[in-house]
Design a protein around this motif. Structure first.
Motif, PDB file in Angstrom:
ATOM      1  N   THR A 150      -1.551  12.173   0.806  1.00 26.67           N
ATOM      2  CA  THR A 150      -1.962  11.537   2.061  1.00 26.67           C
ATOM      3  C   THR A 150      -2.488  12.545   3.085  1.00 26.67           C
ATOM      4  O   THR A 150      -3.041  12.147   4.106  1.00 26.67           O
ATOM      5  N   SER A 151      -2.345  13.835   2.816  1.00 25.38           N
ATOM      6  CA  SER A 151      -2.879  14.835   3.741  1.00 25.38           C
ATOM      7  C   SER A 151      -4.365  15.069   3.502  1.00 25.38           C
ATOM      8  O   SER A 151      -5.050  15.639   4.350  1.00 25.38           O
ATOM      9  N   ASP A 152      -4.880  14.615   2.362  1.00 26.21           N
ATOM     10  CA  ASP A 152      -6.300  14.745   2.041  1.00 26.21           C
ATOM     11  C   ASP A 152      -6.991  13.415   2.369  1.00 26.21           C
ATOM     12  O   ASP A 152      -6.835  12.429   1.662  1.00 26.21           O
ATOM     13  N   MET A 153      -7.730  13.393   3.458  1.00 19.80           N
ATOM     14  CA  MET A 153      -8.334  12.149   3.947  1.00 19.80           C
ATOM     15  C   MET A 153      -9.308  11.537   2.936  1.00 19.80           C
ATOM     16  O   MET A 153      -9.381  10.314   2.820  1.00 19.80           O
ATOM     17  N   LYS A 154     -10.028  12.344   2.206  1.00 22.97           N
ATOM     18  CA  LYS A 154     -10.989  11.827   1.229  1.00 22.97           C
ATOM     19  C   LYS A 154     -10.244  11.096   0.101  1.00 22.97           C
ATOM     20  O   LYS A 154     -10.625  10.004  -0.287  1.00 22.97           O
ATOM     21  N   THR A 155      -9.182  11.707  -0.394  1.00 23.19           N
ATOM     22  CA  THR A 155      -8.365  11.101  -1.448  1.00 23.19           C
ATOM     23  C   THR A 155      -7.692   9.831  -0.935  1.00 23.19           C
ATOM     24  O   THR A 155      -7.673   8.811  -1.630  1.00 23.19           O
ATOM     25  N   LEU A 156      -7.174   9.888   0.257  1.00 22.76           N
ATOM     26  CA  LEU A 156      -6.520   8.725   0.850  1.00 22.76           C
ATOM     27  C   LEU A 156      -7.506   7.575   1.054  1.00 22.76           C
ATOM     28  O   LEU A 156      -7.195   6.420   0.765  1.00 22.76           O
ATOM     29  N   ALA A 157      -8.701   7.883   1.506  1.00 31.40           N
ATOM     30  CA  ALA A 157      -9.723   6.847   1.714  1.00 31.40           C
ATOM     31  C   ALA A 157     -10.111   6.176   0.394  1.00 31.40           C
ATOM     32  O   ALA A 157     -10.272   4.950   0.333  1.00 31.40           O
ATOM     33  N   LYS A 158     -10.234   6.961  -0.668  1.00 30.50           N
ATOM     34  CA  LYS A 158     -10.554   6.397  -1.986  1.00 30.50           C
ATOM     35  C   LYS A 158      -9.432   5.487  -2.467  1.00 30.50           C
ATOM     36  O   LYS A 158      -9.679   4.414  -3.018  1.00 30.50           O
ATOM     37  N   ALA A 159      -8.187   5.921  -2.265  1.00 32.33           N
ATOM     38  CA  ALA A 159      -7.035   5.120  -2.669  1.00 32.33           C
ATOM     39  C   ALA A 159      -6.987   3.822  -1.872  1.00 32.33           C
ATOM     40  O   ALA A 159      -6.726   2.750  -2.422  1.00 32.33           O
ATOM     41  N   TYR A 160      -7.253   3.913  -0.584  1.00 28.63           N
ATOM     42  CA  TYR A 160      -7.268   2.751   0.296  1.00 28.63           C
ATOM     43  C   TYR A 160      -8.312   1.737  -0.182  1.00 28.63           C
ATOM     44  O   TYR A 160      -8.030   0.553  -0.330  1.00 28.63           O
ATOM     45  N   LYS A 161      -9.506   2.235  -0.483  1.00 28.51           N
ATOM     46  CA  LYS A 161     -10.585   1.362  -0.943  1.00 28.51           C
ATOM     47  C   LYS A 161     -10.221   0.689  -2.262  1.00 28.51           C
ATOM     48  O   LYS A 161     -10.375  -0.520  -2.413  1.00 28.51           O
ATOM     49  N   LYS A 162      -9.722   1.472  -3.211  1.00 31.80           N
ATOM     50  CA  LYS A 162      -9.356   0.938  -4.518  1.00 31.80           C
ATOM     51  C   LYS A 162      -8.246  -0.117  -4.397  1.00 31.80           C
ATOM     52  O   LYS A 162      -8.326  -1.186  -4.999  1.00 31.80           O
ATOM     53  N   PHE A 163      -7.230   0.181  -3.602  1.00 28.61           N
ATOM     54  CA  PHE A 163      -6.114  -0.750  -3.409  1.00 28.61           C
ATOM     55  C   PHE A 163      -6.607  -2.067  -2.813  1.00 28.61           C
ATOM     56  O   PHE A 163      -6.268  -3.145  -3.300  1.00 28.61           O
ATOM     57  N   PHE A 216       0.834  -1.204   0.000  1.00 23.13           N
ATOM     58  CA  PHE A 216       0.000   0.000   0.000  1.00 23.13           C
ATOM     59  C   PHE A 216       0.868   1.254   0.000  1.00 23.13           C
ATOM     60  O   PHE A 216       0.596   2.194  -0.747  1.00 23.13           O
ATOM     61  N   ASP A 217       1.922   1.269   0.790  1.00 27.60           N
ATOM     62  CA  ASP A 217       2.835   2.417   0.795  1.00 27.60           C
ATOM     63  C   ASP A 217       3.446   2.625  -0.591  1.00 27.60           C
ATOM     64  O   ASP A 217       3.574   3.752  -1.067  1.00 27.60           O
ATOM     65  N   GLU A 218       3.779   1.529  -1.246  1.00 28.13           N
ATOM     66  CA  GLU A 218       4.330   1.588  -2.603  1.00 28.13           C
ATOM     67  C   GLU A 218       3.280   2.136  -3.586  1.00 28.13           C
ATOM     68  O   GLU A 218       3.590   2.946  -4.454  1.00 28.13           O
ATOM     69  N   TYR A 219       2.043   1.672  -3.437  1.00 28.19           N
ATOM     70  CA  TYR A 219       0.923   2.127  -4.282  1.00 28.19           C
ATOM     71  C   TYR A 219       0.715   3.637  -4.120  1.00 28.19           C
ATOM     72  O   TYR A 219       0.519   4.355  -5.105  1.00 28.19           O
ATOM     73  N   ILE A 220       0.797   4.123  -2.899  1.00 30.46           N
ATOM     74  CA  ILE A 220       0.650   5.557  -2.620  1.00 30.46           C
ATOM     75  C   ILE A 220       1.724   6.357  -3.360  1.00 30.46           C
ATOM     76  O   ILE A 220       1.428   7.368  -3.994  1.00 30.46           O
ATOM     77  N   LYS A 221       2.953   5.881  -3.288  1.00 34.17           N
ATOM     78  CA  LYS A 221       4.058   6.577  -3.958  1.00 34.17           C
ATOM     79  C   LYS A 221       3.918   6.524  -5.475  1.00 34.17           C
ATOM     80  O   LYS A 221       4.097   7.532  -6.150  1.00 34.17           O
ATOM     81  N   GLN A 222       3.607   5.344  -6.005  1.00 35.49           N
ATOM     82  CA  GLN A 222       3.496   5.176  -7.453  1.00 35.49           C
ATOM     83  C   GLN A 222       2.394   6.035  -8.056  1.00 35.49           C
ATOM     84  O   GLN A 222       2.503   6.494  -9.186  1.00 35.49           O
ATOM     85  N   ASN A 223       1.321   6.232  -7.300  1.00 34.79           N
ATOM     86  CA  ASN A 223       0.173   6.981  -7.808  1.00 34.79           C
ATOM     87  C   ASN A 223       0.145   8.418  -7.305  1.00 34.79           C
ATOM     88  O   ASN A 223      -0.845   9.123  -7.520  1.00 34.79           O
ATOM     89  N   ASP A 224       1.216   8.838  -6.639  1.00 31.76           N
ATOM     90  CA  ASP A 224       1.364  10.213  -6.147  1.00 31.76           C
ATOM     91  C   ASP A 224       0.093  10.690  -5.421  1.00 31.76           C
ATOM     92  O   ASP A 224      -0.469  11.734  -5.732  1.00 31.76           O
TER      93      ASP A 224
END
Length: 116
Positions: free
Chosen positions: A86-99, A75-83
């Protein structure tokens, strides 16, 4: 109370990360400790909480803790690869769900004996 641990896996490596997997003799809970947090004598260099050590009373096996380590690193790698911001909780939550949705589908296929 002094906590004492029994080593289950001396060195688990995944994508450049190294962990010791231990079990608390006092409570039976399995923990993973990043080698970055251990000194030359195998003692922790800082206080760690259960989240940092991947603890779970419901999934307290070496196999389960390895899955949690791998997912966190992936997941940490996915966050970096997709830029992902992480300070935007809504964006982070969507990324978390998709991952995790993608990961669950891959795991289901692998359990059937096929890898995609």
């Amino acid at each position: 109370m002094k906590e004492t641990y029994r080593s289950l896996v001396k060195l688990y490596k995944y994508k450049g990360n190294e962990y010791a997997i231990v079990q608390g003799i006092h409570d039976g809970i399995i923990r993973a400790i990043n080698y970055n947090c251990l000194d030359e004598n195998g003692r922790t260099t800082q206080p760690l909480n259960g989240i940092e050590m991947f603890c779970s009373k419901d999934a307290n096996t070496v196999e389960d803790i390895i899955k949690r380590i791998n997912l966190k690193i992936d997941f940490d790698e996915y966050i970096k690869q997709n830029d992902i911001d992480t300070s935007d909780m809504k964006t982070l939550a969507k990324a978390y769900k998709k991952f995790y949705e993608k990961n669950e589908k891959t795991a289901a296929v692998q359990e059937e004996g096929r890898t995609i």
